[in-house]
Design an enzyme around this catalytic site. Structure first.
Site, PDB file in Angstrom:
ATOM      1  N   ASP A  10      60.424  29.568 -29.533  1.00  0.00           N
ATOM      2  CA  ASP A  10      59.359  30.484 -29.898  1.00  0.00           C
ATOM      3  C   ASP A  10      59.206  30.364 -31.422  1.00  0.00           C
ATOM      4  O   ASP A  10      60.120  29.892 -32.106  1.00  0.00           O
ATOM      5  CB  ASP A  10      59.775  31.903 -29.492  1.00  0.00           C
ATOM      6  CG  ASP A  10      58.810  32.944 -29.980  1.00  0.00           C
ATOM      7  OD1 ASP A  10      57.596  32.752 -29.818  1.00  0.00           O
ATOM      8  OD2 ASP A  10      59.273  33.964 -30.542  1.00  0.00           O
ATOM      9  N   ASP A  12      57.071  32.910 -33.853  1.00  0.00           N
ATOM     10  CA  ASP A  12      57.043  34.183 -34.591  1.00  0.00           C
ATOM     11  C   ASP A  12      58.320  34.985 -34.337  1.00  0.00           C
ATOM     12  O   ASP A  12      58.623  35.345 -33.202  1.00  0.00           O
ATOM     13  CB  ASP A  12      55.842  35.025 -34.132  1.00  0.00           C
ATOM     14  CG  ASP A  12      54.506  34.354 -34.424  1.00  0.00           C
ATOM     15  OD1 ASP A  12      54.357  33.802 -35.530  1.00  0.00           O
ATOM     16  OD2 ASP A  12      53.615  34.401 -33.555  1.00  0.00           O
ATOM     17  N   GLY A  48      56.308  39.576 -29.206  1.00  0.00           N
ATOM     18  CA  GLY A  48      56.100  38.441 -28.296  1.00  0.00           C
ATOM     19  C   GLY A  48      54.927  38.586 -27.344  1.00  0.00           C
ATOM     20  O   GLY A  48      54.635  37.687 -26.569  1.00  0.00           O
ATOM     21  N   VAL A  49      54.240  39.729 -27.411  1.00  0.00           N
ATOM     22  CA  VAL A  49      53.161  40.016 -26.454  1.00  0.00           C
ATOM     23  C   VAL A  49      51.833  39.476 -26.991  1.00  0.00           C
ATOM     24  O   VAL A  49      51.587  39.486 -28.201  1.00  0.00           O
ATOM     25  CB  VAL A  49      53.130  41.557 -26.220  1.00  0.00           C
ATOM     26  CG1 VAL A  49      51.897  41.989 -25.484  1.00  0.00           C
ATOM     27  CG2 VAL A  49      54.396  41.985 -25.489  1.00  0.00           C
ATOM     28  N   SER A 116      51.026  32.348 -29.789  1.00  0.00           N
ATOM     29  CA  SER A 116      50.035  32.586 -30.852  1.00  0.00           C
ATOM     30  C   SER A 116      48.987  31.491 -30.967  1.00  0.00           C
ATOM     31  O   SER A 116      49.293  30.292 -30.928  1.00  0.00           O
ATOM     32  CB  SER A 116      50.755  32.711 -32.193  1.00  0.00           C
ATOM     33  OG  SER A 116      49.808  32.812 -33.234  1.00  0.00           O
ATOM     34  N   LYS A 117      47.749  31.917 -31.178  1.00  0.00           N
ATOM     35  CA  LYS A 117      46.661  30.980 -31.455  1.00  0.00           C
ATOM     36  C   LYS A 117      46.693  30.537 -32.910  1.00  0.00           C
ATOM     37  O   LYS A 117      45.964  29.631 -33.305  1.00  0.00           O
ATOM     38  CB  LYS A 117      45.316  31.627 -31.103  1.00  0.00           C
ATOM     39  CG  LYS A 117      45.180  31.829 -29.601  1.00  0.00           C
ATOM     40  CD  LYS A 117      43.851  32.388 -29.175  1.00  0.00           C
ATOM     41  CE  LYS A 117      43.743  32.278 -27.660  1.00  0.00           C
ATOM     42  NZ  LYS A 117      42.863  33.230 -27.036  1.00  0.00           N
ATOM     43  N   ASN A 118      47.513  31.168 -33.720  1.00  0.00           N
ATOM     44  CA  ASN A 118      47.680  30.770 -35.124  1.00  0.00           C
ATOM     45  C   ASN A 118      48.905  29.875 -35.319  1.00  0.00           C
ATOM     46  O   ASN A 118      49.286  29.574 -36.455  1.00  0.00           O
ATOM     47  CB  ASN A 118      47.827  32.014 -36.001  1.00  0.00           C
ATOM     48  CG  ASN A 118      46.565  32.857 -36.019  1.00  0.00           C
ATOM     49  OD1 ASN A 118      45.534  32.416 -36.531  1.00  0.00           O
ATOM     50  ND2 ASN A 118      46.604  34.048 -35.437  1.00  0.00           N
ATOM     51  N   ASP A 170      62.965  35.659 -29.768  1.00  0.00           N
ATOM     52  CA  ASP A 170      63.360  36.921 -30.415  1.00  0.00           C
ATOM     53  C   ASP A 170      62.864  38.128 -29.615  1.00  0.00           C
ATOM     54  O   ASP A 170      63.147  39.255 -29.985  1.00  0.00           O
ATOM     55  CB  ASP A 170      62.787  37.018 -31.833  1.00  0.00           C
ATOM     56  CG  ASP A 170      61.278  37.186 -31.809  1.00  0.00           C
ATOM     57  OD1 ASP A 170      60.617  36.374 -31.138  1.00  0.00           O
ATOM     58  OD2 ASP A 170      60.775  38.144 -32.419  1.00  0.00           O
TER      59      ASP A 170
HETATM   60  C1  BG6 Z   1      53.358  35.984 -30.506  1.00  0.00           C
HETATM   61  C2  BG6 Z   1      53.678  37.169 -31.399  1.00  0.00           C
HETATM   62  O1  BG6 Z   1      54.073  34.868 -30.945  1.00  0.00           O
HETATM   63  O2  BG6 Z   1      51.967  35.688 -30.562  1.00  0.00           O
HETATM   64  C3  BG6 Z   1      52.809  38.362 -31.032  1.00  0.00           C
HETATM   65  O3  BG6 Z   1      55.039  37.496 -31.248  1.00  0.00           O
HETATM   66  C4  BG6 Z   1      51.343  37.961 -31.061  1.00  0.00           C
HETATM   67  O4  BG6 Z   1      53.050  39.404 -31.951  1.00  0.00           O
HETATM   68  C5  BG6 Z   1      51.109  36.747 -30.154  1.00  0.00           C
HETATM   69  O5  BG6 Z   1      50.530  39.059 -30.591  1.00  0.00           O
HETATM   70  C6  BG6 Z   1      49.657  36.259 -30.217  1.00  0.00           C
HETATM   71  O6  BG6 Z   1      49.390  35.812 -31.519  1.00  0.00           O
HETATM   72  P1  BG6 Z   1      47.941  35.523 -32.112  1.00  0.00           P
HETATM   73  O7  BG6 Z   1      48.226  34.875 -33.447  1.00  0.00           O
HETATM   74  O8  BG6 Z   1      47.250  34.594 -31.162  1.00  0.00           O
HETATM   75  O9  BG6 Z   1      47.233  36.829 -32.225  1.00  0.00           O
HETATM   76 MG    MG Z   2      58.615  35.817 -31.106  1.00  0.00          MG
END
Ligand code: BG6
Ligand code: MG
Length: 215
Positions: A10, A12, A48-49, A116-118, A170
């Site tokens: 993972d 983040d 993680g959500v 995450s999309k980032n 995490d």
């Molecule tokens: C997870 C994070 O990795 O990605 C979450 O732990 C987050 O907090 C999720 O909501 C989605 O991320 P993003 O960048 O697409 O909003």
């Molecule tokens: Mg995480």
């Protein structure tokens, strides 16, 4: 289990502390909407959500249109992307660089399994985007953690059977996803956060690859 053939990370909260930025961005949005939201709630329910499910938790039973949901998700993401802009390789967790190198040296494959999309932007800012054999992110699968899909997809990117993979998370929802995928699970954080982890370490700072493989 023998030495795993692949380790699926993972991002983040595991390789970097972006979970704090996610929290601050949600906190700002919640404040603007007049909704109380605490760090404790964030830790217990949002870690993680996915973006949409996080917003749904914050909104609880408020009546909102799909257009308002989209606007709020976009607004939170603007705050988040603004916050991560200044990240540098120094934002990789202590011990992270050495760990990735020792996994590579041991001939074990590596992939990212992040909701995450980032994800790619953060990996680029940390300058570790080329360290992995595959990247599964918020665009890769439809079902979010605790569904096993993201980890199964990441295992596929490394061409490794799921039973030979170790997942690192995490978030308890992420540990569930790893176990649901039939993999060994390493939790990073306080022991009491996790229910099904095979092993928990507080962080990578004082952990060798051997500590991590010693499940
Ligand atoms: C997870 C994070 O990795 O990605 C979450 O732990 C987050 O907090 C999720 O909501 C989605 O991320 P993003 O960048 O697409 O909003
Ligand atoms: Mg995480």
């Amino acid at each position: 289990m023998q030495k795993p053939q692949a380790i699926l990370f993972d991002l983040d909260g595991v390789l970097t502390d972006t979970s704090e930025y996610h929290y601050r961005a949600w906190k700002r949005l919640a404040g603007e909407e007049g909704i109380p939201f605490t760090h404790e709630e964030n830790d217990a329910h949002l870690r993680g959500v996915s973006r949409r499910e996080s917003l749904m938790y914050i909104l609880r039973d408020r009546k909102v249109t799909e257009a308002q949901i989209q606007e709020m998700m976009d607004r939170k993401n603007r705050y988040y992307t603004e916050m991560i802009k200044g990240m540098t390789p120094a934002d990789l967790v202590p011990g992270g660089k050495q760990l990735l190198q020792s996994i590579r040296d041991a001939g074990i494959k590596m992939a990212i399994a992040s909701a995450s999309k980032n994800c790619r932007t953060v990996l680029e800012l940390l300058d570790i985007i080329n360290a992995f054999d595959g990247i599964a992110d918020g665009y890769s699968v439809a079902n979010t953690k605790p569904a096993p899909d993201l980890f199964v997809y990441a295992a596929g990117l490394t061409r490794t059977p799921t039973s030979a993979c170790l997942g690192v998370e995490d978030a308890d929802a992420g540990i569930e996803a790893i176990k649901n995928a039939g993999m060994l699970a390493l939790g990073i954080g306080p022991q009491e956060r996790f229910h099904r982890a095979d092993k928990v370490l507080p962080d990578f700072a004082n952990s060798s690859l051997q500590d991590i493989l010693n499940l």
